[in-house]
Design an enzyme around this catalytic site. Structure first.
Site, mmCIF file in Angstrom:
data_model
loop_
_atom_site.group_PDB
_atom_site.id
_atom_site.type_symbol
_atom_site.label_atom_id
_atom_site.label_comp_id
_atom_site.label_asym_id
_atom_site.label_seq_id
_atom_site.Cartn_x
_atom_site.Cartn_y
_atom_site.Cartn_z
ATOM 1 N N TYR C 37 -6.803 3.671 -2.940
ATOM 2 C CA TYR C 37 -6.274 3.222 -4.224
ATOM 3 C C TYR C 37 -4.920 3.880 -4.478
ATOM 4 C CZ TYR C 37 -6.083 2.042 -9.165
ATOM 5 O OH TYR C 37 -5.710 1.540 -10.374
ATOM 6 N N HIS C 193 -6.875 1.864 -19.558
ATOM 7 C CA HIS C 193 -7.177 2.256 -18.190
ATOM 8 C C HIS C 193 -8.311 3.260 -18.211
ATOM 9 C CE1 HIS C 193 -3.226 0.513 -17.215
ATOM 10 N NE2 HIS C 193 -3.865 0.168 -16.131
ATOM 11 N N ARG C 223 2.968 -5.265 -8.112
ATOM 12 C CA ARG C 223 2.030 -4.594 -7.206
ATOM 13 C C ARG C 223 0.872 -5.549 -6.944
ATOM 14 N NH1 ARG C 223 -2.619 -1.964 -10.130
ATOM 15 N NH2 ARG C 223 -3.016 -0.822 -8.231
ATOM 16 N N ASN C 225 -3.319 -5.825 -6.388
ATOM 17 C CA ASN C 225 -4.605 -5.156 -6.525
ATOM 18 C C ASN C 225 -5.650 -6.129 -5.972
ATOM 19 O OD1 ASN C 225 -6.366 -3.142 -7.171
ATOM 20 N ND2 ASN C 225 -6.403 -3.583 -9.369
ATOM 21 N N GLU C 265 -4.997 -9.787 -6.966
ATOM 22 C CA GLU C 265 -4.176 -9.917 -8.171
ATOM 23 C C GLU C 265 -2.739 -9.572 -7.837
ATOM 24 O OE1 GLU C 265 -7.492 -8.461 -11.479
ATOM 25 O OE2 GLU C 265 -5.740 -7.230 -11.066
ATOM 26 N N TYR C 316 -16.939 0.939 -7.939
ATOM 27 C CA TYR C 316 -15.972 0.535 -8.968
ATOM 28 C C TYR C 316 -15.700 -0.967 -8.910
ATOM 29 C CZ TYR C 316 -11.428 0.306 -11.363
ATOM 30 O OH TYR C 316 -10.395 -0.017 -12.185
ATOM 31 N N LYS C 317 -15.623 -1.500 -7.710
ATOM 32 C CA LYS C 317 -15.295 -2.915 -7.563
ATOM 33 C C LYS C 317 -16.541 -3.806 -7.622
ATOM 34 C CE LYS C 317 -11.042 -1.978 -4.952
ATOM 35 N NZ LYS C 317 -10.019 -2.549 -5.836
#
Lengths: 199, 317, 346
Positions: C37, C193, C223, C225, C265, C316-317
């Protein structure tokens, strides 16, 4: 702490402490928040005028006699927090910059006080908060958008849609509530053990 | 960074030492809109060296045909404001940055108290346009040395006379910060722009009266102070660059062709921060950005306004 | 440029598919076999012809279908679009920004004509022609932010800059990777966040905030993601978690190629002129494992990334339940050969 990630939106509450750079002070407490006010008045008092708003509603003990003895200031007592909040809004309307704000009580009460101040342009970080009594949470159901108050367990039944909600640590200051997410969405009926973790 | 090219459409002397420039797009198009409080950085290619100075935009943010700036000729100028006064004529073409706002109005404020001293009136001239358009509640207090230094007093009189109070120091008129700040309703934000002493007095009075930090806004463009020459050693690019006494570190880096990011060039925004690896002398911090702890650590420096009293300064660049 | 817009769905019967051209231009985010990450922000400069970064805002073959899916989501839950009262300048900035960039980059599809403040907007793919007065919300059928938010693919959040941070004070969010606008609107950078992976290095989010606070007009950044989604579903919102959460149980080694999708994304950030707000655009691209595997190099790469992903990130994902099934499905493409660095398909 939830597994795999950490949460920074959860507010950290502290002990009340006078801020001597001010033109006036307002202290708002309900229930067991009375004890926090008593502790505050043990500290060296600031020079500027102090107004205390207190409602005994929800207190485990009767703090009122001790407060009346200890608070050498304008002490205003209200039977309910609703009456206290109405008087608070009236007070804010005529207050001037330099007012320092302190609040103590349940999380819901403190955020009700803070929300009222926010309507007058006070930033929520500028309201000093001391959590007393219960750790009970208000929970926002992300599915039906209802608020369920006084949640003391890791999983709560939504007062709006009846779903079983897992209470996350993710906190919205605008709502004064934690996020609740359906706990058995992936496997209907599989609800983990319910534990009281916010007594 | 993308730049704009503008042409000087007119020049006017508005008060003692203050020259007002109207700029239009050099290619005949529209200029970008901006928010009140924004500045642009003007590039001035003087012989032998390039100056870059920040000037607040004072025209209406909605006017896409013109930008207006006012330049006060600094008596102890290193050359920037003198260049603007002496070299720039009607028809001159200048490179400017896109507008940048480091002095924005808070959109959640209930009332805005604007405090201007001298040439510090310029960002407020644009902010007043925004406040009038948005129906914002505000009052402006504008102090100046004398009528001939009151660059925009007449313009204010015509536009917003009920909301503006002028203070002519030559007539003994002074702002009473304490009384002014005590009288403000909850949710007021105060904004100060002007001479350093005035801004510092306003900010410290507000703090002493218990104004929360986020309700206090100020802007001062610092000119890089002059000092002794020294040598920059760049560890990554293995370059050695001399910083002359009347040059900032940032200017010396740019003159040597080093790609060093920057934004406000006045020690406010933090964009140009560099890591210090070592020095045989001491750092001279002049910025408003680094914390006292950062400054004391000796590990960080803002090359736009800060320098060092040393033989060499080594940077991680 | 001519674009053939597909008729397809992102719910119920899930008829969404990528054409070979869309697969080829997919913004594959893994230059290396190991994923960590990071914030990896770079300037949003024009990419090569045909790339998703060729223009300011990317319009592709899914445009019409995605706008229709967005309209369905908003009809079912109007709370997916929210804007606090002080964001009106930012709303107009957004409208101008989207109209100007679409009309400039896709002149066959969109046009904008201005006569002072009287503007006319034409969106041919969606069959819209609208005359209105810039700055007068009463001349549009809805708020300017929602009006154009419905006509661009992806999600948008408008960030107000004050108090040394950024506040998510407006948003139109219908294709999100599991976060709730209704809950998050009005939050500061650190609050929204709130949930970040534990492996995120201390200070990474603070540095990203500092960088964005000095974002300049005309110098946007971007960026990539990523996460994964079962079925090509744009609306994987927490609101509708009861509708899609159960799909995570359906993945096995046989159907993973069809059901499991990589969800990338493309996040872009633009400084707005009048409001000084930042437009945060979050554009979602979906690709099934089958589609990805038409380029074996990508299948090999993603096999390695997913197999070796840090357990905190797996959690997390939300990949935990089906990680092994997808890894098993992808393993057939991975001969273990060194494929070098870079995100290219071949």
């Amino acid at each position: 702490m939830e597994r795999g990630y950490w949460i920074r939106s959860k507010p950290v509450y502290t002990a009340l402490l006078w801020n001597d750079k001010a033109t006036a002070h307002a202290v708002l407490a309900a229930g067991d928040g009375g004890l926090a006010v008593l502790k505050l008045f043990q500290q060296a008092l600031p020079e500027q005028p102090i107004t205390v708003f207190y409602s005994p509603a929800g207190a485990d003990k009767d703090y009122l006699p001790a407060l009346q003895a200890a608070v050498d200031a304008d002490l205003r007592v209200f039977a309910t927090t609703a009456e206290l909040l109405a008087a608070w809004a009236d007070y804010l309307a005529t207050a001037r910059m330099g007012l320092r704000i302190y609040t103590a009580g349940t999380e819901k009460f403190m955020w009700d006080v803070t929300d009222a101040a926010a309507d007058f342009g006070i930033l929520n970080q500028d309201v000093m908060k001391e959590l007393t009594g219960s750790l009970a949470r208000s929970v926002y159901c992300v599915h039906c958008k209802s608020l369920t108050h006084e949640v003391t367990s890791n999983i709560a039944t939504c007062s709006g849609c009846g779903r079983q909600l897992f209470v996350r640590d993710h906190f919205s200051r605008r709502m004064g509530a934690y996020m609740g997410l359906m706990v058995d969405a992936e496997n209907p009926g599989e609800v983990p053990q319910i534990e009281e973790i916010y007594p | 960074m993308s730049q704009l090219q503008v042409k000087v459409a007119s020049i006017q002397d508005v008060s003692a030492g203050v020259r007002h420039f109207t700029l239009v797009d050099a290619h005949g198009g529209e200029l970008p809109a901006f928010s009140g409080g924004s500045h642009i950085v003007v590039t001035m290619p003087a012989p032998g060296r390039t100056y870059r100075n920040a000037y607040s935009l004072l025209s209406s943010p909605e006017d896409r045909a013109h930008y207006e700036i006012a330049v006060h000729r600094q008596p102890q100028s290193r050359g920037g404001s003198i260049y603007m006064h002496e070299e720039v004529k009607v028809g001159s073409v200048l490179d400017i940055s896109y507008p940048v706002n480091l002095f924005a109005l808070s959109r959640v404020a209930k009332h805005h108290l604007l405090i201007a001293g001298g040439i510090g009136i310029t960002p407020f001239m644009a902010q007043i346009h925004d406040l009038e358009r948005l129906g914002g509640d505000y009052s402006l207090h504008y102090g100046f040395r004398s009528r001939e230094h009151a660059a925009f007093a007449d313009a204010l009189k015509g536009r917003v006379s009920q909301r503006a109070v002028c203070y002519d120091e030559s007539l003994g008129q002074r702002m009473d910060f304490d009384a002014l700040l005590r009288a403000q309703p909850l949710g007021t934000h105060v904004y100060a722009c002007g001479p350093q002493g005035m801004v510092e007095a306003l900010v410290s009075t507000a703090r002493a009266l218990g104004w929360p930090e986020h309700h206090i806004h100020s802007e001062q463009f610092l000119a890089p102070p002059v000092g002794e020459p020294f040598t920059l050693k760049l560890s990554k690019s293995e370059l050695e660059i001399t910083v002359q006494g009347d040059m900032s570190m940032l200017e010396a880096l740019e003159a040597a062709g080093v790609d060093a990011p920057s934004l406000c060039r006045g020690g406010a925004c933090g964009r140009c921060e560099l890591e210090v690896l070592g020095t045989d002398g001491e750092l001279q911090h002049h910025d408003h950005y680094l914390s006292d702890a950062d400054k004391a650590s000796g590990r960080k420096i803002m090359p736009c306004v800060s320098r060092a009293k040393c033989g060499y300064l080594e940077l991680n660049l | 440029m001519s674009l053939a817009f597909k008729q397809e769905t992102f719910r119920d019967d899930y008829t969404f598919r990528n054409s070979p051209e869309a697969i080829r231009r997919f913004p594959f985010p893994f230059p290396e076999d190991q994923y960590m990450y990071s914030v990896n922000i770079e300037p949003h400069t024009a990419g090569p012809k045909g790339a998703v970064t060729e223009f300011t805002l990317d319009v592709d073959e899914h445009y019409v279908a995605e706008c229709r899916d967005k309209a369905i989501t908003l009809e079912q839950d109007p709370g997916r679009c929210a804007s606090l009262p002080h964001m009106m300048d930012a709303e107009w900035d957004f409208l101008e920004f989207t109209m100007e960039s679409l009309a400039r980059d896709y002149p066959e599809q969109f046009s904008l004509s201005k006569n002072g403040k009287a503007w006319t907007w034409i969106n041919r793919p969606l069959g819209i022609e609208q005359s209105f007065v810039f700055g007068d919300a009463a001349t549009l059928p809805m708020g300017p932010f929602e009006y154009m938010g419905r006509q661009v693919q992806g999600d948008f959040v408008l960030l107000d800059q004050r108090e040394d941070t950024l506040f998510a004070d407006a948003g139109i969010v219908t294709s999100q990777a599991d976060w709730s606008l209704a809950f998050n609107v009005g939050m500061s950078w650190n609050e929204w966040h709130g949930p970040v992976p534990q492996v995120t290095k201390l200070g990474v989010m603070d540095r990203a905030l500092k960088f964005l606070m000095s974002l300049q007009q005309a110098n946007p950044v971007r960026r990539l993601n990523w996460t994964m989604t079962i079925n090509p579903r744009l609306d994987t919102s927490p609101e509708n978690y009861p509708l899609w959460g159960g799909d995570r149980n359906k993945v096995n080694e046989q159907n993973a190629g069809e059901l499991a999708h990589l969800r990338v994304e493309l996040q872009t950030l633009f400084r707005m002129p009048r409001s000084n707000a930042i437009v945060f655009s979050i554009r979602c691209y979906l690709i099934s494992m089958q589609e990805m595997a038409t380029y074996p190099r990508w299948a090999k790469r993603f096999h390695r990334v997913l197999r070796d992903l840090h357990p905190d990130l797996v959690e997390y994902k939300g990949i935990t339940k089906y990680q092994q099934a997808v890894v098993a499905w992808l393993s057939r493409f991975d001969d273990g050969a060194d494929i070098g660095t870079g995100t290219q398909p071949e």
